[in-house]
Design an enzyme around this catalytic site. Structure first.
Site, PDB file in Angstrom:
ATOM      1  N   LYS A  25      12.627  22.027 -16.577  1.00  0.00           N
ATOM      2  CA  LYS A  25      13.200  23.055 -15.694  1.00  0.00           C
ATOM      3  C   LYS A  25      14.720  22.935 -15.635  1.00  0.00           C
ATOM      4  O   LYS A  25      15.437  23.928 -15.802  1.00  0.00           O
ATOM      5  CB  LYS A  25      12.628  22.906 -14.273  1.00  0.00           C
ATOM      6  CG  LYS A  25      13.362  23.738 -13.229  1.00  0.00           C
ATOM      7  CD  LYS A  25      12.775  23.585 -11.843  1.00  0.00           C
ATOM      8  CE  LYS A  25      13.419  22.506 -11.004  1.00  0.00           C
ATOM      9  NZ  LYS A  25      14.675  22.879 -10.352  1.00  0.00           N
ATOM     10  N   ASN A  26      15.211  21.744 -15.377  1.00  0.00           N
ATOM     11  CA  ASN A  26      16.654  21.614 -15.163  1.00  0.00           C
ATOM     12  C   ASN A  26      17.440  21.674 -16.473  1.00  0.00           C
ATOM     13  O   ASN A  26      18.623  22.021 -16.473  1.00  0.00           O
ATOM     14  CB  ASN A  26      16.960  20.362 -14.343  1.00  0.00           C
ATOM     15  CG  ASN A  26      16.458  20.534 -12.901  1.00  0.00           C
ATOM     16  OD1 ASN A  26      16.203  21.654 -12.454  1.00  0.00           O
ATOM     17  ND2 ASN A  26      16.300  19.433 -12.180  1.00  0.00           N
ATOM     18  N   CYS A  47      16.576  24.923  -3.382  1.00  0.00           N
ATOM     19  CA  CYS A  47      15.811  24.263  -2.326  1.00  0.00           C
ATOM     20  C   CYS A  47      16.723  23.762  -1.219  1.00  0.00           C
ATOM     21  O   CYS A  47      17.817  23.273  -1.472  1.00  0.00           O
ATOM     22  CB  CYS A  47      15.059  23.063  -2.903  1.00  0.00           C
ATOM     23  SG  CYS A  47      13.538  23.497  -3.744  1.00  0.00           S
ATOM     24  N   ARG A  63      24.505  20.761  -0.027  1.00  0.00           N
ATOM     25  CA  ARG A  63      24.674  20.721  -1.484  1.00  0.00           C
ATOM     26  C   ARG A  63      26.066  21.243  -1.827  1.00  0.00           C
ATOM     27  O   ARG A  63      26.233  22.348  -2.338  1.00  0.00           O
ATOM     28  CB  ARG A  63      23.555  21.512  -2.179  1.00  0.00           C
ATOM     29  CG  ARG A  63      22.193  20.920  -1.874  1.00  0.00           C
ATOM     30  CD  ARG A  63      21.065  21.611  -2.569  1.00  0.00           C
ATOM     31  NE  ARG A  63      20.915  21.211  -3.961  1.00  0.00           N
ATOM     32  CZ  ARG A  63      19.930  21.642  -4.752  1.00  0.00           C
ATOM     33  NH1 ARG A  63      19.038  22.485  -4.286  1.00  0.00           N
ATOM     34  NH2 ARG A  63      19.843  21.236  -6.001  1.00  0.00           N
ATOM     35  N   ASP A 119      14.062  13.401  -7.356  1.00  0.00           N
ATOM     36  CA  ASP A 119      13.012  14.422  -7.488  1.00  0.00           C
ATOM     37  C   ASP A 119      11.609  13.822  -7.516  1.00  0.00           C
ATOM     38  O   ASP A 119      10.625  14.556  -7.383  1.00  0.00           O
ATOM     39  CB  ASP A 119      13.228  15.249  -8.764  1.00  0.00           C
ATOM     40  CG  ASP A 119      14.486  16.095  -8.691  1.00  0.00           C
ATOM     41  OD1 ASP A 119      15.033  16.258  -7.596  1.00  0.00           O
ATOM     42  OD2 ASP A 119      14.939  16.580  -9.751  1.00  0.00           O
ATOM     43  N   ARG A 176       8.053  27.750  -8.276  1.00  0.00           N
ATOM     44  CA  ARG A 176       9.436  27.864  -8.734  1.00  0.00           C
ATOM     45  C   ARG A 176       9.725  26.870  -9.849  1.00  0.00           C
ATOM     46  O   ARG A 176      10.527  27.122 -10.726  1.00  0.00           O
ATOM     47  CB  ARG A 176      10.381  27.520  -7.575  1.00  0.00           C
ATOM     48  CG  ARG A 176      10.828  28.652  -6.739  1.00  0.00           C
ATOM     49  CD  ARG A 176      12.048  28.231  -5.964  1.00  0.00           C
ATOM     50  NE  ARG A 176      12.955  27.497  -6.842  1.00  0.00           N
ATOM     51  CZ  ARG A 176      13.744  26.513  -6.458  1.00  0.00           C
ATOM     52  NH1 ARG A 176      13.764  26.120  -5.231  1.00  0.00           N
ATOM     53  NH2 ARG A 176      14.543  25.907  -7.318  1.00  0.00           N
TER      54      ARG A 176
HETATM   55  N1  EPU Z   1      27.523  16.297  -4.586  1.00  0.00           N
HETATM   56  C1  EPU Z   1      28.717  16.437  -3.922  1.00  0.00           C
HETATM   57  N2  EPU Z   1      29.625  17.345  -4.414  1.00  0.00           N
HETATM   58  C2  EPU Z   1      29.372  18.104  -5.489  1.00  0.00           C
HETATM   59  C3  EPU Z   1      28.136  17.975  -6.157  1.00  0.00           C
HETATM   60  C4  EPU Z   1      27.216  17.063  -5.677  1.00  0.00           C
HETATM   61  O1  EPU Z   1      28.980  15.761  -2.927  1.00  0.00           O
HETATM   62  O2  EPU Z   1      30.235  18.917  -5.878  1.00  0.00           O
HETATM   63  C5  EPU Z   1      26.514  15.316  -4.101  1.00  0.00           C
HETATM   64  C6  EPU Z   1      25.234  15.981  -3.600  1.00  0.00           C
HETATM   65  O3  EPU Z   1      25.339  16.316  -2.239  1.00  0.00           O
HETATM   66  C7  EPU Z   1      24.194  14.928  -3.873  1.00  0.00           C
HETATM   67  C8  EPU Z   1      24.716  14.240  -5.133  1.00  0.00           C
HETATM   68  O4  EPU Z   1      26.096  14.541  -5.230  1.00  0.00           O
HETATM   69  O5  EPU Z   1      24.168  13.987  -2.834  1.00  0.00           O
HETATM   70  C9  EPU Z   1      24.029  14.629  -6.427  1.00  0.00           C
HETATM   71  O6  EPU Z   1      23.936  16.034  -6.521  1.00  0.00           O
HETATM   72  P1  EPU Z   1      23.856  16.784  -7.935  1.00  0.00           P
HETATM   73  O7  EPU Z   1      25.060  17.623  -8.072  1.00  0.00           O
HETATM   74  O8  EPU Z   1      23.583  15.773  -8.993  1.00  0.00           O
HETATM   75  O9  EPU Z   1      22.595  17.702  -7.743  1.00  0.00           O
HETATM   76  P2  EPU Z   1      22.409  19.214  -8.176  1.00  0.00           P
HETATM   77  O10 EPU Z   1      23.152  19.474  -9.435  1.00  0.00           O
HETATM   78  O11 EPU Z   1      22.629  20.105  -7.023  1.00  0.00           O
HETATM   79  C10 EPU Z   1      20.361  18.714  -9.721  1.00  0.00           C
HETATM   80  C11 EPU Z   1      18.975  19.251  -9.864  1.00  0.00           C
HETATM   81  C12 EPU Z   1      18.148  18.808  -8.666  1.00  0.00           C
HETATM   82  C13 EPU Z   1      18.137  17.285  -8.623  1.00  0.00           C
HETATM   83  C14 EPU Z   1      19.575  16.739  -8.609  1.00  0.00           C
HETATM   84  C15 EPU Z   1      19.645  15.230  -8.726  1.00  0.00           C
HETATM   85  C16 EPU Z   1      19.281  21.291 -11.106  1.00  0.00           C
HETATM   86  C17 EPU Z   1      19.257  22.774 -11.139  1.00  0.00           C
HETATM   87  N3  EPU Z   1      19.024  20.706  -9.947  1.00  0.00           N
HETATM   88  O12 EPU Z   1      20.863  19.248  -8.500  1.00  0.00           O
HETATM   89  O13 EPU Z   1      16.849  19.273  -8.896  1.00  0.00           O
HETATM   90  O14 EPU Z   1      17.490  16.852  -7.457  1.00  0.00           O
HETATM   91  O15 EPU Z   1      20.315  17.292  -9.708  1.00  0.00           O
HETATM   92  O16 EPU Z   1      19.044  14.795  -9.884  1.00  0.00           O
HETATM   93  O17 EPU Z   1      19.483  20.658 -12.141  1.00  0.00           O
HETATM   94  C18 EPU Z   1      14.700  19.870  -8.261  1.00  0.00           C
HETATM   95  O18 EPU Z   1      14.453  19.983  -9.476  1.00  0.00           O
HETATM   96  O19 EPU Z   1      13.807  19.914  -7.385  1.00  0.00           O
HETATM   97  C19 EPU Z   1      16.075  19.682  -7.843  1.00  0.00           C
HETATM   98  C20 EPU Z   1      16.466  19.850  -6.597  1.00  0.00           C
END
Ligand code: EPU
Length: 419
Positions: free
Chosen positions: A23-24, A117, A122, A305, A397
């Site tokens: 998915k990601n 989600c 975020r 996850d 989803r």
């Molecule tokens: N963070 C910040 N600032 C930023 C970006 C992130 O403080 O600009 C913090 C977040 O608050 C969090 C941490 O850094 O505490 C990591 O967040 P990350 O950016 O890695 O997460 P994401 O890109 O929003 C993706 C996946 C998520 C998965 C996370 C962690 C996608 C579309 N989503 O989210 O997937 O949990 O990485 O591996 O790739 C899921 O599949 O259910 C899902 C939520």
């Protein structure tokens, strides 16, 4: 859709099941395909709601897209808009990956703040910083990510934390930037490596993905490609945990065992038997688990996850488990649902203290987010009696036919339509 899942607990999972595409990984690769000057064919995409939303988004932007049987054909040559609408963007988290792509194509991108989600705050500050380092002017007034740049220039991006989203956005902007970009403290998840491989197959120069320093030489015209998406790490893990939870014996095929090492090690520590080779993983369990401690981290640490699905099993482990969630603070909300099924859980800030009970009992519960939904399904499979889970749309989803795949292994799950 307000459908419910009705699970008769206590069935042992047995047999063979194939993993779908990531998915990601799909979420990063589909928008990246717009950067080519010719059509691409992307295979092994999961047939899930998130991918369907991307199809709508790409078509809205002007691309020609056909998505059939897990394969997508994207012809980006007719893309002529830089401002996707809120109604579509707000349905998925990864829609903001369109910002660096459209910026590269049109020197301007206006993308409403992304959805996804509700698992806690975020923020996207690291993406904003990265785009600015590469020379973009970035504005977030009115909850719209508005960026412009006559020319993006390569630079050194230092991420404060290895954010998946910021790493993807940095990569997608860097391939459009003139000269060299280095992304320091990059995320190392399998989907980052998959995006790098996809971009390379389009003609980009990307080195170091999978380590914390990614180097990109940008500014090349990218071309269409034929690419197969990596298997889904989290679906693989969810199936492994479901097999263990039900005292099952399940062969998971089409997987990448090295992506699963942190989970396999944890399951072994709990007393579950995990064997793997090439592209399969076999999980066998007698249904008795030892308590373990878990702390979520970026790859290769234990994935956030899979925290919720594994926590569901820890509710029946012998002893007390300490689970620390370091990424998303709201990913413990689902524990309230597990309590309704008899779990003994206390939460102190970002730590859950789970004391194993003999068994869970079926109840009416809700999926509060995608992975919480998977965790409730696993809890329902383990529980005595019937569990009904609201919020099936959350689960669909992100998992291709999760109920169907589990039923194929012997689970008893019905989808109930609710008016
Ligand atoms: N963070 C910040 N600032 C930023 C970006 C992130 O403080 O600009 C913090 C977040 O608050 C969090 C941490 O850094 O505490 C990591 O967040 P990350 O950016 O890695 O997460 P994401 O890109 O929003 C993706 C996946 C998520 C998965 C996370 C962690 C996608 C579309 N989503 O989210 O997937 O949990 O990485 O591996 O790739 C899921 O599949 O259910 C899902 C939520």
């Amino acid at each position: 859709m307000k459908d419910r899942l009705r699970i008769q607990g206590g069935m042992r999972l047995e047999g063979e099941v194939a993993v779908s595409g990531g998915k990601n990984a799909a979420a990063a690769i589909i928008p990246a395909s717009l950067l080519a000057d010719s059509p691409s064919t992307i295979e092994n995409l999961p047939d899930i709601e998130d991918v369907h939303v991307f199809v709508e988004l790409l078509r809205w932007l002007g691309a020609k897209v056909v998505f059939e049987g897990n394969t997508m054909q994207v012809d980006p040559r007719t893309v002529d808009k830089h401002n996707p609408p809120y109604e579509l963007v707000s349905r998925i988290r990864a829609s903001y990956y369109l910002a660096p792509v459209l910026l590269g194509l049109f020197k301007r991108a206006k993308v409403p703040m992304p959805g996804g989600c509700d698992i806690g705050a975020r923020p996207i500050d690291q993406t904003l910083k990265a785009l600015r380092v590469l020379g973009a002017e970035v504005n977030t007034e009115d909850d719209v990510l508005d960026c412009s740049a006559d020319e993006l220039m390569g630079g050194d991006i230092f991420l404060d934390m290895p954010s998946v989203g910021a790493t993807v956005n940095s990569m997608l902007a860097a391939v459009n930037a003139t000269g060299a970009t280095a992304i320091h403290n990059a995320a190392k998840e399998p989907h980052i490596v998959d995006l790098a491989n996809f971009l390379s197959s389009m003609g980009a120069s990307v080195k170091g993905a999978g380590t914390d320093l990614i180097r990109i030489r940008g500014g090349r015209q990218l071309h269409g490609t034929n690419y197969t998406v990596v298997p889904d790490q989290i679906e693989t893990g969810t199936l492994m945990i479901a097999a263990a939870a039900t005292a099952g014996d399940v062969m998971i095929t089409g997987a990448i065992p090295t992506h699963m090492e942190s989970l396999s090690a944890k399951l072994l520590e709990m007393g579950v038997n995990v064997q793997s080779e090439d592209d399969w993983i076999r999980v066998r369990s007698n249904g008795a688990f030892r308590a373990v401690n878990v702390k979520t981290q970026g790859y290769p640490g234990f994935p956030t996850d899979l925290q919720q699905p594994l926590s569901a099993v820890l509710t029946v482990a012998s002893g007390t488990s300490i689970v620390t969630e370091t990424l998303f603070e709201s990913r413990f909300r689902f524990l309230d649902e597990l309590r309704r099924m008899g779990a003994n859980v206390r939460v102190i800030e970002n730590t859950a203290i789970i004391t194993g009970v003999e068994r869970l009992r079926g109840a009416k519960v809700s999926a509060t987010d995608l992975r919480a939904g998977a965790a409730m399904v696993i809890a329902g499979l383990m529980a005595e009696g019937v569990t009904e889970i609201n919020g099936v749309d959350f689960i669909l989803r992100g998992y291709e036919r999760l109920d169907g795949k589990l039923c194929g292994l012997g689970a008893s799950i019905q989808r109930i339509q609710v008016e």
